[in-house]
Design a protein around this motif. Sequence first.
Motif, PDB file in Angstrom:
ATOM      1  N   ASN A   1       4.756   5.355   7.325  1.00 29.90           N
ATOM      2  CA  ASN A   1       3.839   5.607   6.203  1.00 29.90           C
ATOM      3  C   ASN A   1       3.852   4.465   5.194  1.00 29.90           C
ATOM      4  O   ASN A   1       2.871   4.244   4.489  1.00 29.90           O
ATOM      5  CB  ASN A   1       4.209   6.910   5.500  1.00 29.90           C
ATOM      6  CG  ASN A   1       3.993   8.125   6.378  1.00 29.90           C
ATOM      7  OD1 ASN A   1       3.172   8.112   7.290  1.00 29.90           O
ATOM      8  ND2 ASN A   1       4.742   9.185   6.118  1.00 29.90           N
TER       9      ASN A   1
ATOM     10  N   ASN B   1       0.537  10.432   4.435  1.00 31.89           N
ATOM     11  CA  ASN B   1       1.299  11.089   5.496  1.00 31.89           C
ATOM     12  C   ASN B   1       0.558  10.988   6.826  1.00 31.89           C
ATOM     13  O   ASN B   1       0.019  11.969   7.330  1.00 31.89           O
ATOM     14  CB  ASN B   1       1.538  12.561   5.140  1.00 31.89           C
ATOM     15  CG  ASN B   1       2.699  12.743   4.181  1.00 31.89           C
ATOM     16  OD1 ASN B   1       3.621  11.942   4.171  1.00 31.89           O
ATOM     17  ND2 ASN B   1       2.649  13.788   3.366  1.00 31.89           N
TER      18      ASN B   1
ATOM     19  N   ARG C   1       0.585   5.284  -0.263  1.00 31.94           N
ATOM     20  CA  ARG C   1       1.355   5.947   0.798  1.00 31.94           C
ATOM     21  C   ARG C   1       0.640   7.222   1.217  1.00 31.94           C
ATOM     22  O   ARG C   1       0.248   8.035   0.377  1.00 31.94           O
ATOM     23  CB  ARG C   1       2.755   6.280   0.291  1.00 31.94           C
ATOM     24  CG  ARG C   1       3.662   6.912   1.346  1.00 31.94           C
ATOM     25  CD  ARG C   1       5.035   7.235   0.756  1.00 31.94           C
ATOM     26  NE  ARG C   1       5.890   7.878   1.726  1.00 31.94           N
ATOM     27  CZ  ARG C   1       6.689   7.249   2.584  1.00 31.94           C
ATOM     28  NH1 ARG C   1       6.748   5.934   2.561  1.00 31.94           N
ATOM     29  NH2 ARG C   1       7.420   7.912   3.462  1.00 31.94           N
TER      30      ARG C   1
ATOM     31  N   ASN D   1      -2.314   9.698  -3.547  1.00 20.81           N
ATOM     32  CA  ASN D   1      -1.353   9.135  -2.607  1.00 20.81           C
ATOM     33  C   ASN D   1      -0.025   9.877  -2.697  1.00 20.81           C
ATOM     34  O   ASN D   1       0.135  10.817  -3.474  1.00 20.81           O
ATOM     35  CB  ASN D   1      -1.149   7.642  -2.882  1.00 20.81           C
ATOM     36  CG  ASN D   1      -0.751   7.370  -4.328  1.00 20.81           C
ATOM     37  OD1 ASN D   1       0.247   7.905  -4.813  1.00 20.81           O
ATOM     38  ND2 ASN D   1      -1.534   6.552  -5.025  1.00 20.81           N
ATOM     39  N   ARG D   2       0.903   9.431  -1.886  1.00 20.78           N
ATOM     40  CA  ARG D   2       2.256   9.991  -1.867  1.00 20.78           C
ATOM     41  C   ARG D   2       3.267   8.956  -2.355  1.00 20.78           C
ATOM     42  O   ARG D   2       4.433   8.959  -1.939  1.00 20.78           O
ATOM     43  CB  ARG D   2       2.603  10.441  -0.438  1.00 20.78           C
ATOM     44  CG  ARG D   2       1.662  11.490   0.137  1.00 20.78           C
ATOM     45  CD  ARG D   2       1.825  12.832  -0.523  1.00 20.78           C
ATOM     46  NE  ARG D   2       3.135  13.411  -0.227  1.00 20.78           N
ATOM     47  CZ  ARG D   2       3.646  14.453  -0.861  1.00 20.78           C
ATOM     48  NH1 ARG D   2       2.978  15.014  -1.860  1.00 20.78           N
ATOM     49  NH2 ARG D   2       4.824  14.929  -0.530  1.00 20.78           N
ATOM     50  N   ASN D   3       2.864   8.054  -3.222  1.00 17.80           N
ATOM     51  CA  ASN D   3       3.734   6.975  -3.677  1.00 17.80           C
ATOM     52  C   ASN D   3       5.006   7.477  -4.339  1.00 17.80           C
ATOM     53  O   ASN D   3       6.018   6.781  -4.349  1.00 17.80           O
ATOM     54  CB  ASN D   3       2.980   6.055  -4.637  1.00 17.80           C
ATOM     55  CG  ASN D   3       1.915   5.229  -3.932  1.00 17.80           C
ATOM     56  OD1 ASN D   3       1.710   5.372  -2.736  1.00 17.80           O
ATOM     57  ND2 ASN D   3       1.232   4.376  -4.664  1.00 17.80           N
ATOM     58  N   SER D   4       4.951   8.678  -4.903  1.00 16.54           N
ATOM     59  CA  SER D   4       6.144   9.223  -5.561  1.00 16.54           C
ATOM     60  C   SER D   4       7.241   9.561  -4.564  1.00 16.54           C
ATOM     61  O   SER D   4       8.400   9.752  -4.942  1.00 16.54           O
ATOM     62  CB  SER D   4       5.781  10.485  -6.365  1.00 16.54           C
ATOM     63  OG  SER D   4       5.318  11.511  -5.486  1.00 16.54           O
ATOM     64  N   LYS D   5       6.890   9.610  -3.279  1.00 13.54           N
ATOM     65  CA  LYS D   5       7.852   9.989  -2.247  1.00 13.54           C
ATOM     66  C   LYS D   5       8.455   8.794  -1.513  1.00 13.54           C
ATOM     67  O   LYS D   5       9.351   8.968  -0.686  1.00 13.54           O
ATOM     68  CB  LYS D   5       7.199  10.925  -1.226  1.00 13.54           C
ATOM     69  CG  LYS D   5       6.688  12.227  -1.838  1.00 13.54           C
ATOM     70  CD  LYS D   5       7.803  13.031  -2.471  1.00 13.54           C
ATOM     71  CE  LYS D   5       7.295  14.346  -3.039  1.00 13.54           C
ATOM     72  NZ  LYS D   5       8.387  15.128  -3.686  1.00 13.54           N
TER      73      LYS D   5
END
Length: 303
Positions: free
Chosen positions: A122, A92, A90, A31-35
Amino acid sequence: MADPLSAAEFIAKLRAEGVKVVEVGNWRTHNRNSKGAWGPVHGVMIHHTVTSGTAATVKICRDGYAALPGPLCHGVIAKDGTVHLVGYGRANHAGLGDDDVLKAVINETALPADSEANTDGNARFYGFECENLGDGKDPWPEAQLLAVERVSAAICRHHKWSERSVIGHLEWQPGKVDPRGFTMASMRGRIATRLGIKPQPAPLPQPSKPVVDLSRLVAAAKSDPARSGTPVTYSGVKTVEVALVDAGLLAKAYSDGHFGRATVEAYAKWQRHLGYSGTAADGIPGKTSLVRLGAKYGFAVVA
């Protein structure tokens, strides 16, 4: 508003709805949880991929590309109806969309026109990419449409949402056309039937906000004061003048569509009200001041 399903709950709900699922690698933690945030969630968003071939489609949706890292969705819906889970959290997929659309999804009311890109989708939507060229000619097999129906219903059933919490990318972000080849209205009808919801009359459309083009407004502000009479060089001037009248900064007599000296002076007062001074309060609209005026007095801004 709801907390997202856990990955384990998510796959269990899909399977319970009859969805054929394939787990791709470490999808549960990819995922993109760090963003940024993932949740609270408010709905389901459907896309098409503009790709062909399931293997290649799954790979790009999982990995993304240099400008847009993956995952690009939570699940890829192949033409045979199989749903390949490529990420969870998360992703994109939605990008920035219209806050008024989000409000309509939350309230499950008629969707307004998507005229702004000011809200992070998102964080707020589950996303599914569907394998399709998106040219309006590539077919949508019934197995694939059935899978779209089932994944949407599974999530809505858990969160106690109706079919109105399912939207297409084209209904969220200005300029998008996906999914192309079937209508979201027809898909929402299928989802409602699956959920056992009695068909309701379509809600009356909500009036959309007027849209002001910043570049055209600035051109009018720079050229109109020198003109005689009250030429209307750009219709958006009138929208801004009405807002300045409502703000108590411009006499109603000058709300005529001509960005003349009185309007420049009124807009400078608005800029000073926001804390600007000197050349930053010269009466020529800037994006930040115009967006704030529109947010308070009911118009959208495009730059």
